[in-house]
Design a protein around this motif. Structure first.
Motif, PDB file in Angstrom:
ATOM      1  N   ALA A  25      28.447 -51.716 -31.221  1.00 41.94           N
ATOM      2  CA  ALA A  25      27.166 -50.973 -30.928  1.00 41.94           C
ATOM      3  C   ALA A  25      25.933 -50.909 -31.869  1.00 41.94           C
ATOM      4  CB  ALA A  25      27.635 -49.468 -31.117  1.00 41.94           C
ATOM      5  N   THR A  26      26.295 -51.136 -33.218  1.00 38.91           N
ATOM      6  CA  THR A  26      25.043 -50.949 -34.330  1.00 38.91           C
ATOM      7  C   THR A  26      24.323 -52.398 -34.274  1.00 38.91           C
ATOM      8  OG1 THR A  26      26.104 -49.241 -35.644  1.00 38.91           O
ATOM      9  CG2 THR A  26      24.591 -50.716 -36.688  1.00 38.91           C
ATOM     10  N   VAL A  33      17.419 -52.486 -29.411  1.00 37.27           N
ATOM     11  CA  VAL A  33      16.962 -51.195 -29.327  1.00 37.27           C
ATOM     12  C   VAL A  33      15.939 -50.688 -30.370  1.00 37.27           C
ATOM     13  CG1 VAL A  33      17.566 -48.684 -28.747  1.00 37.27           C
ATOM     14  CG2 VAL A  33      18.943 -50.524 -28.122  1.00 37.27           C
ATOM     15  N   ALA A  34      16.237 -50.955 -31.475  1.00 34.60           N
ATOM     16  CA  ALA A  34      15.416 -50.362 -32.673  1.00 34.60           C
ATOM     17  C   ALA A  34      14.443 -51.517 -33.182  1.00 34.60           C
ATOM     18  CB  ALA A  34      16.357 -50.245 -34.038  1.00 34.60           C
ATOM     19  N   SER A  35      13.400 -50.909 -33.348  1.00 31.50           N
ATOM     20  CA  SER A  35      12.218 -51.902 -33.815  1.00 31.50           C
ATOM     21  C   SER A  35      12.616 -52.772 -35.300  1.00 31.50           C
ATOM     22  CB  SER A  35      10.934 -51.104 -33.960  1.00 31.50           C
ATOM     23  OG  SER A  35      11.023 -50.337 -35.112  1.00 31.50           O
ATOM     24  N   ALA A  36      11.869 -53.829 -35.196  1.00 31.76           N
ATOM     25  CA  ALA A  36      12.030 -54.480 -36.335  1.00 31.76           C
ATOM     26  C   ALA A  36      11.768 -53.976 -37.556  1.00 31.76           C
ATOM     27  CB  ALA A  36      11.424 -55.870 -36.113  1.00 31.76           C
ATOM     28  N   ASP A  37      10.553 -53.326 -37.529  1.00 35.78           N
ATOM     29  CA  ASP A  37      10.273 -52.556 -38.687  1.00 35.78           C
ATOM     30  C   ASP A  37      10.903 -51.681 -39.078  1.00 35.78           C
ATOM     31  OD1 ASP A  37       7.800 -54.129 -38.605  1.00 35.78           O
ATOM     32  OD2 ASP A  37       6.749 -52.754 -37.450  1.00 35.78           O
ATOM     33  N   ARG A  38      11.617 -50.961 -38.508  1.00 37.61           N
ATOM     34  CA  ARG A  38      12.749 -49.827 -38.566  1.00 37.61           C
ATOM     35  C   ARG A  38      13.897 -50.252 -39.544  1.00 37.61           C
ATOM     36  NH1 ARG A  38      15.408 -45.370 -34.634  1.00 37.61           N
ATOM     37  NH2 ARG A  38      16.341 -44.370 -36.146  1.00 37.61           N
ATOM     38  N   VAL A  39      14.637 -51.610 -38.914  1.00 40.80           N
ATOM     39  CA  VAL A  39      15.727 -51.912 -39.642  1.00 40.80           C
ATOM     40  C   VAL A  39      15.557 -53.206 -40.460  1.00 40.80           C
ATOM     41  CG1 VAL A  39      17.050 -50.871 -37.383  1.00 40.80           C
ATOM     42  CG2 VAL A  39      16.238 -53.105 -37.238  1.00 40.80           C
ATOM     43  N   GLY A  40      14.471 -53.794 -40.109  1.00 40.56           N
ATOM     44  CA  GLY A  40      14.340 -55.192 -41.018  1.00 40.56           C
ATOM     45  C   GLY A  40      14.733 -54.979 -42.524  1.00 40.56           C
ATOM     46  N   GLY A  41      15.885 -55.592 -42.849  1.00 38.00           N
ATOM     47  CA  GLY A  41      16.128 -55.240 -44.583  1.00 38.00           C
ATOM     48  C   GLY A  41      16.880 -54.465 -44.846  1.00 38.00           C
ATOM     49  N   ARG A  42      17.171 -53.577 -44.096  1.00 40.79           N
ATOM     50  CA  ARG A  42      18.105 -52.406 -44.294  1.00 40.79           C
ATOM     51  C   ARG A  42      19.538 -52.310 -43.612  1.00 40.79           C
ATOM     52  NH1 ARG A  42      12.794 -51.236 -42.628  1.00 40.79           N
ATOM     53  NH2 ARG A  42      11.950 -50.153 -44.235  1.00 40.79           N
ATOM     54  N   TYR A  43      20.290 -51.579 -44.434  1.00 39.60           N
ATOM     55  CA  TYR A  43      21.729 -51.482 -43.945  1.00 39.60           C
ATOM     56  C   TYR A  43      21.796 -50.515 -42.843  1.00 39.60           C
ATOM     57  CZ  TYR A  43      23.788 -54.131 -47.933  1.00 39.60           C
ATOM     58  OH  TYR A  43      23.834 -54.997 -48.985  1.00 39.60           O
ATOM     59  N   GLU A  45      24.166 -48.383 -40.036  1.00 36.28           N
ATOM     60  CA  GLU A  45      25.639 -48.025 -39.589  1.00 36.28           C
ATOM     61  C   GLU A  45      25.573 -46.918 -38.386  1.00 36.28           C
ATOM     62  OE1 GLU A  45      27.425 -46.116 -42.896  1.00 36.28           O
ATOM     63  OE2 GLU A  45      25.836 -44.535 -42.922  1.00 36.28           O
ATOM     64  N   ASP A  46      26.469 -47.143 -37.514  1.00 40.40           N
ATOM     65  CA  ASP A  46      26.550 -45.944 -36.397  1.00 40.40           C
ATOM     66  C   ASP A  46      25.384 -45.839 -35.832  1.00 40.40           C
ATOM     67  OD1 ASP A  46      29.389 -46.070 -36.914  1.00 40.40           O
ATOM     68  OD2 ASP A  46      29.062 -44.294 -38.289  1.00 40.40           O
ATOM     69  N   CYS A  47      24.493 -46.814 -35.487  1.00 41.78           N
ATOM     70  CA  CYS A  47      23.338 -46.938 -34.848  1.00 41.78           C
ATOM     71  C   CYS A  47      22.304 -46.262 -35.394  1.00 41.78           C
ATOM     72  CB  CYS A  47      23.695 -46.384 -33.228  1.00 41.78           C
ATOM     73  SG  CYS A  47      24.409 -47.745 -32.215  1.00 41.78           S
ATOM     74  N   HIS A  48      22.092 -46.292 -36.710  1.00 42.88           N
ATOM     75  CA  HIS A  48      21.006 -45.788 -37.269  1.00 42.88           C
ATOM     76  C   HIS A  48      20.908 -46.432 -38.983  1.00 42.88           C
ATOM     77  CE1 HIS A  48      24.330 -43.201 -38.971  1.00 42.88           C
ATOM     78  NE2 HIS A  48      23.589 -43.112 -40.092  1.00 42.88           N
ATOM     79  N   VAL A  49      20.009 -46.408 -39.607  1.00 41.42           N
ATOM     80  CA  VAL A  49      19.580 -46.927 -40.866  1.00 41.42           C
ATOM     81  C   VAL A  49      20.544 -45.958 -41.915  1.00 41.42           C
ATOM     82  CG1 VAL A  49      18.069 -47.429 -42.868  1.00 41.42           C
ATOM     83  CG2 VAL A  49      17.321 -47.861 -40.176  1.00 41.42           C
ATOM     84  N   ALA A  50      21.293 -46.711 -42.495  1.00 37.95           N
ATOM     85  CA  ALA A  50      22.285 -45.911 -43.575  1.00 37.95           C
ATOM     86  C   ALA A  50      21.431 -45.225 -44.714  1.00 37.95           C
ATOM     87  CB  ALA A  50      23.220 -46.964 -44.233  1.00 37.95           C
ATOM     88  N   GLU A  51      21.860 -44.047 -44.915  1.00 36.29           N
ATOM     89  CA  GLU A  51      21.035 -43.389 -46.024  1.00 36.29           C
ATOM     90  C   GLU A  51      21.653 -43.931 -47.363  1.00 36.29           C
ATOM     91  OE1 GLU A  51      22.599 -39.259 -47.020  1.00 36.29           O
ATOM     92  OE2 GLU A  51      22.982 -39.390 -44.908  1.00 36.29           O
ATOM     93  N   VAL A  52      20.890 -43.983 -48.569  1.00 43.58           N
ATOM     94  CA  VAL A  52      21.293 -44.185 -49.750  1.00 43.58           C
ATOM     95  C   VAL A  52      22.131 -43.100 -50.437  1.00 43.58           C
ATOM     96  CG1 VAL A  52      20.612 -44.900 -52.134  1.00 43.58           C
ATOM     97  CG2 VAL A  52      19.361 -45.738 -50.068  1.00 43.58           C
ATOM     98  N   ILE A  53      23.137 -43.088 -50.825  1.00 44.73           N
ATOM     99  CA  ILE A  53      24.138 -42.278 -51.414  1.00 44.73           C
ATOM    100  C   ILE A  53      24.970 -42.729 -52.726  1.00 44.73           C
ATOM    101  CG2 ILE A  53      24.797 -41.276 -48.883  1.00 44.73           C
ATOM    102  CD1 ILE A  53      27.344 -42.452 -49.296  1.00 44.73           C
TER     103      ILE A  53
END
Length: 87
Positions: A25-26, A33-43, A45-53
């Protein structure tokens, strides 16, 4: 009496594997589904950009060191060295 796993002791639910559709799914979300600007170069998970923890026992999110450009360059250089190719 069944043994209690470390995650359950820490108040986390027991680990379960995802189904094949859940696992895909991710990738589908990020690619179609997601725009390239939103996900490009990012991690993602679970159909969203992962937060830094920065907590131990990572179950979700991404550690800041995984986003470090200098570490990425070093990994790329080491990978090229190991395969004997430059890309």
């Amino acid at each position: 009496m069944a043994a209690i796993g470390a995650n359950q002791k820490a108040g986390m639910p027991a680990f379960t594997y995802k189904t094949v559709p859940q696992g895909a799914a991710t990738t589908v979300w990020a690619g179609f589904v997601a725009s390239a600007d939103r996900v490009g170069g990012r991690y993602c998970e679970d159909c969203h950009v992962a937060e830094v923890i920065e907590r131990p026992g990572l179950r979700g999110g991404v550690h800041a060191y995984a986003l470090d450009p200098e570490r990425a360059k070093a990994l790329w250089a080491k990978s090229e060295e190991m395969v004997g190719e430059q890309f």
